[in-house]
Design a protein around this motif. Sequence first.
Motif, PDB file in Angstrom:
ATOM      1  N   UNK A 228       0.824  -1.210   0.000  1.00  0.00           N
ATOM      2  CA  UNK A 228       0.000   0.000   0.000  1.00  0.00           C
ATOM      3  C   UNK A 228       0.863   1.267   0.000  1.00  0.00           C
ATOM      4  N   UNK A 231       2.372   2.546  -3.402  1.00  0.00           N
ATOM      5  CA  UNK A 231       1.493   2.767  -4.550  1.00  0.00           C
ATOM      6  C   UNK A 231       1.405   4.232  -4.941  1.00  0.00           C
TER       7      UNK A 231
ATOM      8  N   UNK B 258      -5.768  -3.525  -0.909  1.00  0.00           N
ATOM      9  CA  UNK B 258      -7.116  -3.151  -1.343  1.00  0.00           C
ATOM     10  C   UNK B 258      -7.017  -2.305  -2.597  1.00  0.00           C
ATOM     11  N   UNK B 259      -7.663  -2.745  -3.650  1.00  0.00           N
ATOM     12  CA  UNK B 259      -7.524  -2.081  -4.948  1.00  0.00           C
ATOM     13  C   UNK B 259      -8.867  -2.022  -5.669  1.00  0.00           C
ATOM     14  N   UNK B 260      -9.178  -0.859  -6.212  1.00  0.00           N
ATOM     15  CA  UNK B 260     -10.258  -0.755  -7.187  1.00  0.00           C
ATOM     16  C   UNK B 260      -9.581  -0.510  -8.529  1.00  0.00           C
ATOM     17  N   UNK B 282     -10.671  -5.604  -5.083  1.00  0.00           N
ATOM     18  CA  UNK B 282      -9.695  -6.691  -4.954  1.00  0.00           C
ATOM     19  C   UNK B 282      -9.104  -6.556  -3.550  1.00  0.00           C
TER      20      UNK B 282
END
Lengths: 406, 406
Positions: A228, A231, B258-260, B282
């Motif tokens: 995270x 990113x 956590x990904x959109x 995800x």
Amino acid sequence: RINGSRLWTSLMDLAQIGATDKGGVKRLALTDLDRQGRDLVVEWAREAGLKITVDKIGNVFMRREGTNPSLPPIVTGSHIDTQPTGGKFDGNYGVLAGLEVVRTLNDLHIKTEAPIEVAFWTNEEGSRFVPVMMGSGVFCGAFSLETAYAARDVDGKSVGEELARIGYQGEQTPGEHPIGAYFETHIEQGPVLEDEDKVIGVVPAVMGLSWYDCTVEGMEAHAGPTPMHLRRDALQVATAIMQETVAIANRYPPYGRGTVGMVQVFPNSRNVIPGRVKFSIDLRNVNDELLNTMHEEMTAFIQRTASETGLKIQLERVSYYPPCPFHPDCVGAVRKAAATLGYSTMDVVSGAGHDAIYVARLAPAGMIFVPCKDGISHNEIEDARPDHLEAGCNVLLHAMLERAGV
Amino acid sequence: RINGSRLWTSLMDLAQIGATDKGGVKRLALTDLDRQGRDLVVEWAREAGLKITVDKIGNVFMRREGTNPSLPPIVTGSHIDTQPTGGKFDGNYGVLAGLEVVRTLNDLHIKTEAPIEVAFWTNEEGSRFVPVMMGSGVFCGAFSLETAYAARDVDGKSVGEELARIGYQGEQTPGEHPIGAYFETHIEQGPVLEDEDKVIGVVPAVMGLSWYDCTVEGMEAHAGPTPMHLRRDALQVATAIMQETVAIANRYPPYGRGTVGMVQVFPNSRNVIPGRVKFSIDLRNVNDELLNTMHEEMTAFIQRTASETGLKIQLERVSYYPPCPFHPDCVGAVRKAAATLGYSTMDVVSGAGHDAIYVARLAPAGMIFVPCKDGISHNEIEDARPDHLEAGCNVLLHAMLERAGV
Ligand SMILES: NC(=O)NCCC(=O)O
Ligand SMILES: NC(=O)NCCC(=O)O
């Protein structure tokens, strides 16, 4: 009085062109369907004895001569292009109400002093090509013909090419068409008239508008192995700006508006962190000072966000027009016509832009609103009552006759 | 030691099939290009004296016999299908590293006790057909052959048809192929090894994954005339969930993800309040309990948001697999091989799913990671250093020899 059922029939007939499964219309500006819609309206106008002029941006003027050739025409109109998931009434009502006024004058053998004209303006919606209200914008000099011609859709096709292709690139120089006064009937596209149970909205002014394209650039990476904290997720930054757009509008009630309507995510794959997000921002207010404050808050938020996240954020203003108060004579003519005819009325500030705001720069202008179901517009389920549409058209007839002289 | 330049040459040769302008590869599962890639690898395997078996889901096993016919083979492999904008190394490296191991054993006339096999698994990427990791999933019984055969691409073509068409629908029943142990070499697809300047990643486990489709339904309306308090803006609610997706992952460091990645807005027009927004979520974690907690926080947030806003929100889980710890013997063999060879190593939990997690349900399994440039994968600019690829292949050779016996 006009013929309400003839008006309704014409609306339903035109709505066949580009009709969608859900009862709406998809007839984007300068497509083959737009051409078919234009051809049908022009055919009806010819049948009603009107003379057609087309200008270089594809605005069409359909003229019924008056008795005094030295007077400029009293013009009414709107647009027949629609949203991608549009309804049957937005724009189309204003054009066909004008045609119904002419048909009624023909039926009753009424001769007006000034000529009467019905116009439809090119690409009012701005869905396929920006700027929005393109035809009336070029007409009044808000931007140049060259700017308009150069606008491209997502497939790269330009307004200039598409106008020529559908055969609506006329000869007349936009703006070189005199207008004595301009009236536009339109569905309200909001819930106020229905809420207050009124039939006719007298429109004192239209809200100003700022449109932006915003692009956030991050770094595409795999959704699983990328921790995270490493990113550069363009979508997370974009969604913060989208939330702020609404927050800004909420700080300036009752006429502040903030909307994100369009979003594109790249590469748009389930397990890839978005590397780039492009979206639209729409800010409005009826007070230009407050609209400017909203603009400044948006700009400041984006600068702060860019410096906090390190992501590149681009904010480009793609459209702007200031709030537009209408001419007291035209607003008065509408108010008087509605009173004469005995319809219930109220003042409604328009949240939507209309061709009338550009025409208002060249001639006295005014608008007439009628209710639409649940205030819904820009939606396939957009609906309006035949008796309301008839009422609006009667008000138009009387307001135009007052200005044109009989 | 293996021959690094031969390995590199094979990688570059295979990358010609489906090569893209930007230096990547587009070789989607079960296309003609996939067939050409498969044919080339099989041809190379035949030249190296290997015997080919194909199973009903198109998984290919290429066998070098051992001295003890009663021992199950020690298998290595990965996949050769790619993302639509994929790179040269993802998957392909694991298959060609296996081939290079065999070529090296041939060169050195080394006989192993257990047979050695190189496998490639059908449709690992899941870009053309879901579920992802299809070949290994069917092999281990995670889902049935019928389910896999019935999967269709966007053009409606099924896996069953396409497998038959390209000539890779084999005879063997998936899973009826004994495996003594399984190793998979792969680029890391993340930035950790590069960040820490290590050559070999020892993979103790792969994160579990939950994939969702989320749909928010509001009410399409015009961005101008609709007052803020009367809106049912699907995008504003969706963006709150998108922000929460990342917030949930951040609450469970270091392995929460956590990904959109994918968003669709309807009708996606600048001046229309979005009536519907569909997006992917995800969520990943290496700890199944934490992954489940993340799932429950997501579900609770969505329920709370739905009841607070009155909008309909649908959350559908479309994929799930639990975290997969690898077998201590295989992890140990990798660690020992890297130490023997003198490479710098560190443990790297895999954030991405791999065929190894399914094979691990039937046999002891382990993985070897090598760095990739900037941690970038699922991207045409994916890149890796020849010396790193060589190192990973050397580790594979030693780990396999330890398990196969000489
Ligand atoms: N009336 C209308 O929908 N105009 C389009 C420009 C706007 O969004 O206000
Ligand atoms: N290795 C890989 O990209 N697998 C696809 C499934 C995932 O997103 O982890």
